[in-house]
Enzyme design. Structure first.
Site, short mmCIF file in Angstrom:
data_model
loop_
_atom_site.label_atom_id
_atom_site.label_comp_id
_atom_site.label_asym_id
_atom_site.label_seq_id
_atom_site.Cartn_x
_atom_site.Cartn_y
_atom_site.Cartn_z
N GLU A 126 16.69 -38.29 2.09
CA GLU A 126 16.87 -39.21 0.97
C GLU A 126 17.46 -38.51 -0.24
OE1 GLU A 126 12.78 -41.66 1.98
OE2 GLU A 126 13.17 -40.99 -0.05
N CYS B 2 19.20 -36.64 -7.56
CA CYS B 2 18.05 -35.94 -6.98
C CYS B 2 18.34 -35.70 -5.51
CB CYS B 2 16.82 -36.82 -7.17
SG CYS B 2 15.35 -36.18 -6.37
N CYS C 110 9.01 -31.28 5.22
CA CYS C 110 8.50 -30.19 4.38
C CYS C 110 7.23 -29.66 5.03
CB CYS C 110 8.17 -30.72 2.98
SG CYS C 110 7.62 -29.44 1.84
N CYS D 98 1.37 -31.03 0.93
CA CYS D 98 0.67 -31.60 -0.24
C CYS D 98 0.03 -32.94 0.15
CB CYS D 98 1.63 -31.78 -1.41
SG CYS D 98 2.42 -30.24 -1.88
N CYS E 253 1.74 -36.40 -0.87
CA CYS E 253 3.19 -36.57 -0.66
C CYS E 253 3.50 -37.09 0.74
CB CYS E 253 3.89 -35.23 -0.88
SG CYS E 253 5.66 -35.29 -0.55
N CYS F 204 10.13 -39.47 -3.06
CA CYS F 204 10.88 -39.23 -1.85
C CYS F 204 10.00 -39.30 -0.62
CB CYS F 204 11.59 -37.88 -1.94
SG CYS F 204 13.23 -38.11 -2.60
N1 SAH Z 1 8.92 -29.64 -2.98
C1 SAH Z 1 9.30 -29.52 -4.33
C2 SAH Z 1 10.45 -30.40 -4.65
C3 SAH Z 1 10.19 -31.82 -4.98
S1 SAH Z 1 8.92 -32.65 -4.08
C4 SAH Z 1 8.13 -29.71 -5.25
O1 SAH Z 1 7.06 -30.10 -4.78
O2 SAH Z 1 8.27 -29.43 -6.43
C5 SAH Z 1 9.23 -34.24 -4.48
C6 SAH Z 1 8.71 -34.74 -5.80
O3 SAH Z 1 8.09 -35.97 -5.55
C7 SAH Z 1 7.71 -33.87 -6.54
O4 SAH Z 1 8.02 -33.84 -7.91
C8 SAH Z 1 6.40 -34.56 -6.29
O5 SAH Z 1 5.51 -34.32 -7.32
C9 SAH Z 1 6.84 -35.99 -6.21
N2 SAH Z 1 5.95 -36.82 -5.45
C10 SAH Z 1 5.49 -36.62 -4.20
N3 SAH Z 1 4.66 -37.62 -3.84
C11 SAH Z 1 4.60 -38.47 -4.89
C12 SAH Z 1 3.92 -39.69 -5.13
N4 SAH Z 1 3.15 -40.23 -4.21
N5 SAH Z 1 4.10 -40.28 -6.34
C13 SAH Z 1 4.89 -39.74 -7.27
N6 SAH Z 1 5.56 -38.60 -7.11
C14 SAH Z 1 5.41 -37.96 -5.93
FE1 SF4 Z 2 6.75 -30.58 0.03
FE2 SF4 Z 2 6.09 -32.95 -0.95
FE3 SF4 Z 2 4.64 -30.81 -1.56
FE4 SF4 Z 2 7.12 -31.06 -2.58
S1 SF4 Z 2 5.39 -32.39 -3.01
S2 SF4 Z 2 6.20 -29.24 -1.65
S3 SF4 Z 2 8.13 -32.10 -0.85
S4 SF4 Z 2 4.89 -31.68 0.49
#
Ligand code: SAH
Ligand code: SF4
Length: 371
Positions: free
Chosen positions: A86, A112, A119, A123, A126, A343
Site C-alpha cells: 500500500e 507515504c 513486517c 507490533c 498494527c 497501512c
Molecule cells: N515500521 C515503521 C514504519 C511505519 S509503520 C514504524 O513502525 O515506524 C506504519 C505506521 O502506521 C506507524 O506510524 C504506526 O504507528 C501506524 N499504525 C499502525 N497501526 C495503526 C493503527 N491501528 N492506527 C493508527 N496508526 C497505526
Molecule cells: Fe511493522 Fe507495523 Fe510495527 Fe511499523 S508499526 S514496525 S509496520 S508491525
C-alpha cells in the site's frame, strides 16, 4: 528482465555506452513520464529495442484505490510477483509568504511508501504485523510507488513532494534498499526529492539507526515511540525487548540531523492505555535535551483489535501538557480515516472494493484532477 528504477544515475552510466544516454533515459522516465522505451525519441532505435529486452520500469500495477473525503488517496499495488503493498497520497495546503509579503497557498504533497511486503516486528496494534514479513522491497519498487502516484495524479514535476517511509514494513529492516531509494529519489536528473524531504520512520532498531546515521544521507528520522515505560512498550512493540526506550534515545542522540530540523516522535494514542497526562509528563522527561517534535496519532481500530480510539479531550490534554512544557506537538489529522487510514487496512479490506484499471492514465476523472 531488470527493473530500471533500481539504478542510480552513476550505475546506469557505468553500464551504458556512451554514458550520456543514462541521463537521457533518467529524464524520460522521471521528468517526462515516458511509458515505454519507444517514446525515448532521442535514443537510437536499436538501443531502444535493446533496452526493452533487458529492462522494465513499471514495477507496480494498481489493483485498488480508495479516496477519502479529505482528499487523501490510498493505493493497493501488485508487484511483479503478485505480492501487494500500500501507498498513500496525502495532499495538504502549504502557506508561502514571498519577499513582498504576499501570501499564497500551494498544494503540497506527501507520499507515504511501503518498504517491505509485510513486517516482522510484530507490533500488537498494527495490521501489517499480522501476516509477518514476506520479503523486502527493492529500491526500484520503493521509487516506483512515488513515480506511479506522481504520474497518475498529474503532479507537476516541480511541485514539492515529501516522502515518508511510514507505509507497510520496517524501513530499517531493509536498510540497504531504503538507503539506495533515498539516493535514487534525490538525483537531480530524476525526481530530485532532497533527502531533507524524506522521513524514515522506525520502530526503534537502535543499531540500524546508528548505521543510517553513519551513512549521513541527510534524511529525517521519525521514531515510533508509542509508550513511555518499557513495560508497556514491550507489550505493544516486541522490538523493545531488543532496544528499549533508553537504547532508542541513545541512538537518536547520536543521529546527525540538520540544525534547523527535529527528530519526530510518533505517539499512537490508545484509549485508556497511554493517553493520560502522567504519560505526557514522562514523555517530556524522556525528550529532555533532544530537538524533538511529537506527533500524536489516533489509534485506528481494526477488526479483531483489542484497543480503542482515544477521546478527543484526552488527546488535547496530552498535547496541551507537552506544549506547556516546551515540546512541539501536533495531532495528526486523521487523514483518510474513512479509508482505513493505517497501512495494512486497505489490503485486508480489498475484497470489498471495486477494482480499478491498471494504468494511471485510465483512472477516473477525480483522480486526474489531482494536481
Ligand atoms: N515500521 C515503521 C514504519 C511505519 S509503520 C514504524 O513502525 O515506524 C506504519 C505506521 O502506521 C506507524 O506510524 C504506526 O504507528 C501506524 N499504525 C499502525 N497501526 C495503526 C493503527 N491501528 N492506527 C493508527 N496508526 C497505526
Ligand atoms: Fe511493522 Fe507495523 Fe510495527 Fe511499523 S508499526 S514496525 S509496520 S508491525
Amino acid at each position: 528482465m531488470k527493473n530500471l528504477l533500481d539504478y542510480t544515475l552513476s550505475e546506469l552510466e557505468a553500464i551504458l555506452s556512451p554514458k550520456f544516454r543514462a541521463k537521457q533515459i533518467y529524464e524520460w522516465i522521471y521528468k517526462k513520464n515516458a511509458e515505454n522505451f519507444d517514446e525515448m525519441l532521442n535514443l537510437p532505435k536499436d538501443m531502444r529495442a535493446n533496452l526493452a529486452q533487458k529492462f522494465y520500469f513499471d514495477p507496480l500495477r494498481c489493483v485498488k484505490f480508495e479516496e477519502s473525503s479529505d482528499g487523501s488517496i490510498k493505493y493497493l499495488f501488485a508487484l511483479k510477483d503478485g505480492n501487494t503493498i500500500e501507498s498513500v497520497l496525502l495532499p495538504m495546503k502549504e502557506v508561502e509568504v514571498d519577499e513582498g509579503g504576499n501570501i499564497s497557498r500551494h498544494a503540497r504533497y506527501t507520499i507515504c511508501v511501503s518498504s517491505q511486503v509485510g513486517c516482522k516486528m510484530g507490533c500488537s496494534f498494527c495490521l501489517t504485523a499480522k501476516g509477518g514479513l514476506k520479503r523486502n522491497l527493492s529500491s526500484g519498487e520503493i521509487v516506483g510507488q512515488i513515480l506511479w502516484i506522481k504520474r497518475a495524479n498529474h503532479i507537476p514535476y516541480e511541485r514539492r513532494v515529501n516522502v515518508v517511509y511510514m507505509g507497510m514494513g520496517e524501513p530499517l529492516d531493509n536498510l540497504m534498499n531504503v538507503a539506495k531509494a533515498i539516493q535514487i529519489l534525490k538525483e537531480p536528473d530524476g525526481l530530485a526529492i532532497a533527502p531533507r524531504r524524506q522521513t524514515v520512520s522506525t520502530s526503534g532498531l537502535g543499531a540500524q539507526i546508528k548505521k543510517l546515521g553513519e551513512m549521513d544521507l541527510g534524511v529525517l528520522l521519525a521514531i515510533s515511540l508509542h509508550a513511555v515505560t518499557n513495560e508497556l512498550r514491550s507489550k505493544l512493540m516486541p522490538v523493545n525487548n531488543a532496544y528499549n526506550i533508553e537504547a532508542v534515545m541513545d541512538a537518536v542522540r547520536g543521529f546527525p540531523i540538520d540544525m534547523r530540523k527535529r527528530v519526530m516522535f510518533e505517539y499512537l494514542v490508545i484509549r485508556g492505555i497511554n493517553d493520560s497526562v502522567k504519560d505526557a509528563k514522562t514523555l517530556v522527561k524522556l525528550l529532555h535535551g533532544i530537538k524533538a517534535k511529537v506527533n500524536l496519532i489516533y489509534f485506528n481500530p481494526h477488526e479483531g483489535s483489542e484497543y480503542g480510539r482515544p477521546e478527543l479531550a484526552d488527546m488535547l490534554k496530552f498535547q496541551e501538557y507537552l506544549r506547556a512544557h516546551g515540546v512541539t506537538c501536533t495531532i495528526r489529522q486523521s487523514k483518510g480515516l474513512d479509508i482505513s487510514a493505517a497501512c495494512g487496512q486497505l489490503k485486508q479490506r480489498s475484497q470489498n472494493l471495486s477494482p480499478v484499471s491498471n494504468d494511471g492514465d485510465k483512472l477516473t476523472d477525480t483522480q486526474k484532477s489531482k494536481s
